[in-house]
Design an enzyme around this catalytic site. Structure first.
Site, PDB file in Angstrom:
ATOM      1  N   ASP A  68       0.921  -1.055  -0.009  1.00 24.75           N
ATOM      2  CA  ASP A  68      -0.015   0.153  -0.091  1.00 24.75           C
ATOM      3  C   ASP A  68       1.032   1.191  -0.092  1.00 24.75           C
ATOM      4  O   ASP A  68       1.600   1.488   0.859  1.00 24.75           O
ATOM      5  CB  ASP A  68      -0.680  -0.084   1.118  1.00 24.75           C
ATOM      6  CG  ASP A  68      -1.771   1.130   1.571  1.00 24.75           C
ATOM      7  OD1 ASP A  68      -1.474   2.036   0.808  1.00 24.75           O
ATOM      8  OD2 ASP A  68      -2.423   1.091   2.202  1.00 24.75           O
ATOM      9  N   TYR A  98       1.474   0.458  15.083  1.00 23.85           N
ATOM     10  CA  TYR A  98       0.458   0.323  14.021  1.00 23.85           C
ATOM     11  C   TYR A  98       0.659   0.861  12.657  1.00 23.85           C
ATOM     12  O   TYR A  98       0.748   2.055  12.793  1.00 23.85           O
ATOM     13  CB  TYR A  98      -1.027   0.734  14.772  1.00 23.85           C
ATOM     14  CG  TYR A  98      -2.108   0.416  13.984  1.00 23.85           C
ATOM     15  CD1 TYR A  98      -2.447  -0.866  13.343  1.00 23.85           C
ATOM     16  CD2 TYR A  98      -2.866   1.527  13.299  1.00 23.85           C
ATOM     17  CE1 TYR A  98      -3.377  -0.774  12.477  1.00 23.85           C
ATOM     18  CE2 TYR A  98      -3.759   1.547  12.219  1.00 23.85           C
ATOM     19  CZ  TYR A  98      -3.975   0.367  11.820  1.00 23.85           C
ATOM     20  OH  TYR A  98      -4.930   0.011  11.046  1.00 23.85           O
ATOM     21  N   LYS A 129      -3.201  -3.101   8.543  1.00 28.02           N
ATOM     22  CA  LYS A 129      -3.139  -4.722   8.445  1.00 28.02           C
ATOM     23  C   LYS A 129      -2.211  -5.154   7.199  1.00 28.02           C
ATOM     24  O   LYS A 129      -1.985  -4.075   6.441  1.00 28.02           O
ATOM     25  CB  LYS A 129      -4.391  -5.187   8.616  1.00 28.02           C
ATOM     26  CG  LYS A 129      -5.244  -5.458   9.872  1.00 28.02           C
ATOM     27  CD  LYS A 129      -4.495  -6.386  10.806  1.00 28.02           C
ATOM     28  CE  LYS A 129      -5.195  -6.219  11.989  1.00 28.02           C
ATOM     29  NZ  LYS A 129      -4.447  -6.776  12.921  1.00 28.02           N
TER      30      LYS A 129
END
Ligand code: F6R
Ligand code: MG
Ligand code: MG
Length: 365
Positions: A13, A228, A231
């Site tokens: 991404d 974080y 995902k």
């Protein structure tokens, strides 16, 4: 021994359009151009695609797995796409490229990758599954169904080429260890591990004679980055037919949308919805998590395809069911089990907020 082909899928991404929903066409175009200009002598063929906000590069070559040439080609294509993402001020431009300099292998660098090397059979059907808004453990349930469950795969019962079963390579992503388990003999042991999808992931499946049958991306971005960063949005390659699951047996597990971790802020449990390419943009509550399946026939390494396999109306009910499950779970709002268990929330933004409450706790007499 005949010539060996390697099928490599590398995904990242590098910027979302809009938010975390999709990839802007200009990024796909850039990645396509980059590979066209720079893959001479390296790749036999390639196909640039996406699911949600992740670009997937599907490549064939003869360089074997872990080839620095192939990995750096993909890295540079993502870098080029990142530049476009920055120019357009897209969301999270370059987010999965965790390091500035490339060091020869894409492992640990951010992008997910999976590769299989094999002698191409007289006919070689493969499926590349790609998911968005979930993690690698999302493949445990469908891989188990495809390769070990006779109620899913009738070939395990009636095809002599499949009847002896398969071997599963399971990775413990926390301890960084692996184990091989053989089915049907060790089905119960296998399920002890793979039922815990956040920790144990099926990395690969082999026939009993050692032929590679399936391989998945298993890196955990949050472990790599130590915080974080979304995902992993995993990919999975499955070889089909003639001793491997039929195309339809490989797709069948997705007819019952199972719950996976991911969705909004990587912090929720939700149904994995099988969709066509056209429906592969997750927007409701940044989801629900979804999966596309592109089928290819390999012809001396050339990618003949793709066939958009979940476009079949036969999966309409699965989509409806996924929407019903999504409605139900959404009503739970911030409550578990829609929100992930605290252990799994460790790598989200929640601990930062919990920190503020720490000093307000008093002992109970
Ligand atoms: C999930 C995902 C999104 C984001 C959410 C918040 O994998 O990527 O659900 O977590 O849109 O994003 P930020 O924190 O960037 O505003
Ligand atoms: Mg994103
Ligand atoms: Mg994504």
């Amino acid at each position: 021994m005949g010539k060996k082909i390697t099928l490599t899928v590398i995904k990242a991404d590098v910027g979302g359009f809009v938010g975390h929903s999709e990839v802007h066409p200009a990024l796909l175009e850039k990645a396509q151009d980059y590979l066209e200009q720079n893959s001479n002598g390296l790749l036999i063929d390639f196909y640039v695609t996406h699911v949600g906000d992740d670009i997937n590069l599907i490549m064939t070559h003869e360089k074997g797995v872990d080839s620095p040439d192939i990995h750096s080609l993909a890295w540079d294509a993502f870098k080029a796409a990142t530049e476009v993402a920055k120019q357009l001020k897209l969301y999270g431009a370059g987010q999965d490229l965790l390091h500035d300099a490339f060091s020869g292998n894409i492992k640990g660098m951010g992008p997910g990758f999976t590769e299989i090397e094999f002698e191409e059979r007289p006919s070689e059907p493969v499926i590349v599954f790609m998911a968005d808004k979930t993690e690698p453990g999302a493949w445990n349930y469908p891989l188990y169904k495809m390769f070990a469950d006779p109620f899913n795969t009738i070939g395990l019962v009636i095809d002599p080429k499949m009847h002896s079963g398969f071997k599963f390579e399971v990775h413990d992503l926390i301890q960084n260890k692996k184990i091989i388990l053989s089915t049907p003999e060790e089905v119960y042991d296998l399920l002890v591990l793979i039922g815990a999808c956040g920790r144990y992931c099926i990395k690969a499946v082999y026939s009993k004679s050692g032929q590679i049958a399936a391989s998945s991306t298993t890196q955990k971005l949050n472990f790599l980055a130590g915080k974080y960063v979304g995902k992993d949005d995993p990919a999975l390659i499955v070889r089909c037919q003639s001793g491997f699951p039929a195309v339809g047996e490989a797709l069948e597990p997705f007819s019952n949308p199972h719950l996976v971790s991911g969705w909004m802020r990587g912090s929720h449990s939700g149904p994995l919805m099988p969709v066509s390419m056209k429906e592969s943009t997750p927007t409701r509550f940044d989801g629900p998590p979804r999966v596309v399946a592109l089928g290819f026939q390999l012809n001396q390494g050339k990618l003949v395809g793709p066939q958009d396999l979940f476009a079949d109306v036969g999966f309409d009910r699965a989509r409806e069911k996924a929407n019903e499950i999504a409605d139900y779970l959404r009503h739970l709002g911030p409550f578990e089990p829609h929100r992930l268990h605290l252990d799994e929330m460790e790598y989200t933004t929640l601990p930062q907020v919990m920190k503020n409450l720490k000093d307000r706790f008093e002992n109970i007499d």
